[in-house]
Design a protein around this motif. Structure first.
Motif, PDB file in Angstrom:
ATOM      1  N   VAL A   1       2.557  -0.183  -5.807  1.00  0.00           N
ATOM      2  CA  VAL A   1       1.716   0.326  -4.724  1.00  0.00           C
ATOM      3  C   VAL A   1       0.447   0.584  -5.104  1.00  0.00           C
ATOM      4  CG1 VAL A   1       2.563   1.808  -3.416  1.00  0.00           C
ATOM      5  CG2 VAL A   1       4.387   1.312  -4.496  1.00  0.00           C
ATOM      6  N   SER A   2      -0.214  -0.638  -3.925  1.00  0.00           N
ATOM      7  CA  SER A   2      -1.864   0.618  -4.754  1.00  0.00           C
ATOM      8  C   SER A   2      -2.160   2.024  -3.793  1.00  0.00           C
ATOM      9  CB  SER A   2      -2.256  -0.566  -4.507  1.00  0.00           C
ATOM     10  OG  SER A   2      -2.900  -0.930  -2.158  1.00  0.00           O
ATOM     11  N   SER A   3      -3.346   2.173  -4.485  1.00  0.00           N
ATOM     12  CA  SER A   3      -3.373   4.001  -3.355  1.00  0.00           C
ATOM     13  C   SER A   3      -4.466   3.468  -2.247  1.00  0.00           C
ATOM     14  CB  SER A   3      -4.137   4.819  -4.134  1.00  0.00           C
ATOM     15  OG  SER A   3      -5.172   4.106  -5.061  1.00  0.00           O
TER      16      SER A   3
ATOM     17  N   GLN B   1       0.785  -1.375  -0.491  1.00  0.00           N
ATOM     18  CA  GLN B   1       0.124  -0.023   0.343  1.00  0.00           C
ATOM     19  C   GLN B   1       1.238   1.589  -0.399  1.00  0.00           C
ATOM     20  OE1 GLN B   1      -2.531  -0.520   3.213  1.00  0.00           O
ATOM     21  NE2 GLN B   1      -4.715  -1.783   2.101  1.00  0.00           N
TER      22      GLN B   1
END
Length: 120
Positions: free
Chosen positions: A118-120, A13
């Protein structure tokens, strides 16, 4: 011939951390210039960080402006390994990360890459 094997990529994340590793073959790893590059979908491969031998018998590190202060490159010559510690990750850091080695005979080698998402 130098072989490079990256590991440590994955899904994290935004704001999280990952540490990438790159293990190199060869008996003169301490003399290799090592670097990390990345390539996002639809974009060209770009420089991230480097770790090179300098005059004065020490190493120096350099970083792209986009990662300076968040990423740290280091090496362990006893393990033939270079690391990329990535903190405060952002969605725009999503890419395939590649390790590069430059030898004293001016040969260049690349690893196969490791995916960082990478997730928002």
């Amino acid at each position: 011939q130098v072989q490079l094997v990256e590991s440590g990529g994955g899904l994290v994340q935004a704001g999280g951390s990952l540490r990438l590793s790159c293990v190199a073959s060869g008996r003169t790893f301490g003399t290799y210039g090592m670097g990390w590059f990345r390539q996002a979908p639809g974009k060209e491969r770009e420089f991230v960080a480097s770790h090179n031998w300098s005059r004065g018998y020490t190493y120096f590190a350099d970083y792209a402006d986009s990662v300076r202060g968040r990423f740290t490159i280091s090496r362990d010559n006893a393990k033939n390994t270079v690391y990329l510690q990535m903190n405060s990750l952002k969605p725009e850091d999503t890419a395939v990360y590649y390790c590069k080695a430059s030898t004293s005979s001016s040969n260049t080698y690349w690893g196969q890459g490791t995916q960082v998402t990478v997730s928002s």
